[in-house]
Design a protein around this motif. Structure first.
Motif, PDB file in Angstrom:
ATOM      1  N   GLU A 196       0.830  -1.210   0.000  1.00  0.00           N
ATOM      2  CA  GLU A 196       0.000   0.000   0.000  1.00  0.00           C
ATOM      3  C   GLU A 196       0.862   1.257   0.000  1.00  0.00           C
ATOM      4  N   GLN A 197       1.930   1.234   0.822  1.00  0.00           N
ATOM      5  CA  GLN A 197       2.824   2.403   0.863  1.00  0.00           C
ATOM      6  C   GLN A 197       3.460   2.640  -0.502  1.00  0.00           C
ATOM      7  N   HIS A 198       3.921   1.562  -1.138  1.00  0.00           N
ATOM      8  CA  HIS A 198       4.565   1.706  -2.450  1.00  0.00           C
ATOM      9  C   HIS A 198       3.574   2.216  -3.498  1.00  0.00           C
ATOM     10  N   ASN A 199       2.374   1.675  -3.481  1.00  0.00           N
ATOM     11  CA  ASN A 199       1.371   2.132  -4.447  1.00  0.00           C
ATOM     12  C   ASN A 199       1.010   3.594  -4.215  1.00  0.00           C
ATOM     13  N   LYS A 200       0.881   3.964  -2.932  1.00  0.00           N
ATOM     14  CA  LYS A 200       0.557   5.349  -2.603  1.00  0.00           C
ATOM     15  C   LYS A 200       1.703   6.278  -3.044  1.00  0.00           C
ATOM     16  N   ALA A 241       1.462   9.184  -5.865  1.00  0.00           N
ATOM     17  CA  ALA A 241       1.535  10.534  -5.297  1.00  0.00           C
ATOM     18  C   ALA A 241       2.132  11.497  -6.315  1.00  0.00           C
ATOM     19  N   PRO A 242       1.675  12.747  -6.312  1.00  0.00           N
ATOM     20  CA  PRO A 242       2.272  13.743  -7.221  1.00  0.00           C
ATOM     21  C   PRO A 242       3.700  14.070  -6.780  1.00  0.00           C
ATOM     22  N   GLU A 243       4.475  14.611  -7.736  1.00  0.00           N
ATOM     23  CA  GLU A 243       5.869  14.935  -7.426  1.00  0.00           C
ATOM     24  C   GLU A 243       5.929  16.033  -6.383  1.00  0.00           C
ATOM     25  N   ARG A 244       6.951  15.926  -5.546  1.00  0.00           N
ATOM     26  CA  ARG A 244       7.118  16.978  -4.541  1.00  0.00           C
ATOM     27  C   ARG A 244       7.627  18.240  -5.226  1.00  0.00           C
TER      28      ARG A 244
END
Length: 196
Positions: free
Chosen positions: A36-40, A44-47
Motif C-alpha cells: 500500500e505504501q509503495h502504491n501510494k 503521489a504527485p511529485e514533490r
C-alpha cells in the motif's frame, strides 16, 4: 506416562501451529502495508522541491525514434554511380595493362636459343660502350654506372626513407609512393614492358 506424552505432543504441536499462524499474519500484514505504501508513493504527485531541482530535458531529446533519411535514395544513387565509375576505371586500367603486356610480349624470351643469343649480346666486351653511344653518353663508360648512374648510397637511401632528403621530390614522397615505384620497376624488369 503414554497419555502424558500424547498430551505434551498435542500441546507442543498446537503451540507450533499457533506460532506459525501468528508469524504468517504478521508477515502478510507487513507485506500488504508495504504494498500500500509503495502504491501510494507511486501514485503521489511529485514533490515541489523535486520539480524545482530537476534538470531540464528538452522535448526533442525525448523523441528517440529513428526517422528514415529523406535523401537516402539520392545518396544511394550517387554512391552507385561512384562505384560504377571506379569499376570502369579499374577495368580500363586492366585492359591497358594487358594490351601493354601483349605489345611487350614480342620482346619476351621464350626459346632457349633466344636466351643464349641475349646472354651473348649482354656479356660482350663492348656492351657498355655500345649502350652509352645509344643513349648519347660519350666518354669512358666501361660499366653500368656510366650508363645508368651510380647506385644510391646508404646515406641517400636513409635520407629518402627518413624524409631528410634535400631533393624536393623526395620530400613530398611517402613510403607508399616509394614502395609503388619499386614494385613498378621490378615488374617492368620482369615483364620487359612499361608499367603506368
Amino acid at each position: 506416562m503414554a497419555e502424558n506424552r500424547r498430551q505434551n505432543l498435542e500441546g507442543s504441536l498446537q503451540a507450533l501451529w499457533q506460532r506459525r499462524s501468528e508469524g504468517d499474519k504478521l508477515r502478510n500484514s507487513r507485506v500488504s502495508r508495504k504494498f500500500e505504501q509503495h502504491n501510494k508513493a507511486a501514485a503521489a504527485p511529485e514533490r515541489e522541491d523535486e520539480i524545482l531541482t530537476r534538470s531540464t530535458v528538452l522535448e526533442a531529446m525525448m523523441d528517440t525514434k529513428v526517422y528514415p533519411d529523406p535523401q537516402r535514395f539520392s545518396r544511394a544513387d550517387r554512391s552507385r554511380t561512384k562505384v560504377l565509375a571506379k569499376e570502369s576505371a579499374k577495368r580500363e586500367a586492366r585492359r591497358d595493362a594487358l594490351m601493354e603486356l601483349y605489345i611487350s610480349a614480342s620482346n619476351f624470351i621464350v626459346q632457349e636459343s633466344e636466351l643464349r643469343a641475349e646472354i651473348d649480346r649482354v656479356f660482350t666486351e663492348d656492351y657498355f660502350r655500345k649502350q652509352s653511344q645509344a643513349v648519347n653518353r660519350y666518354g669512358a663508360t666501361e660499366n653500368t654506372w656510366g650508363i645508368y648512374g651510380k647506385p644510391p648510397s646508404i646515406a641517400n637511401m636513409l635520407e629518402t626513407s627518413t624524409g631528410t632528403s634535400t631533393k624536393l621530390m623526395d620530400y613530398y614522397e611517402s613510403e607508399y609512393d616509394r614502395s609503388v615505384k619499386r614494385q613498378k620497376k621490378i615488374a617492368e624488369d620482369l615483364t620487359g614492358g612499361k608499367m603506368e
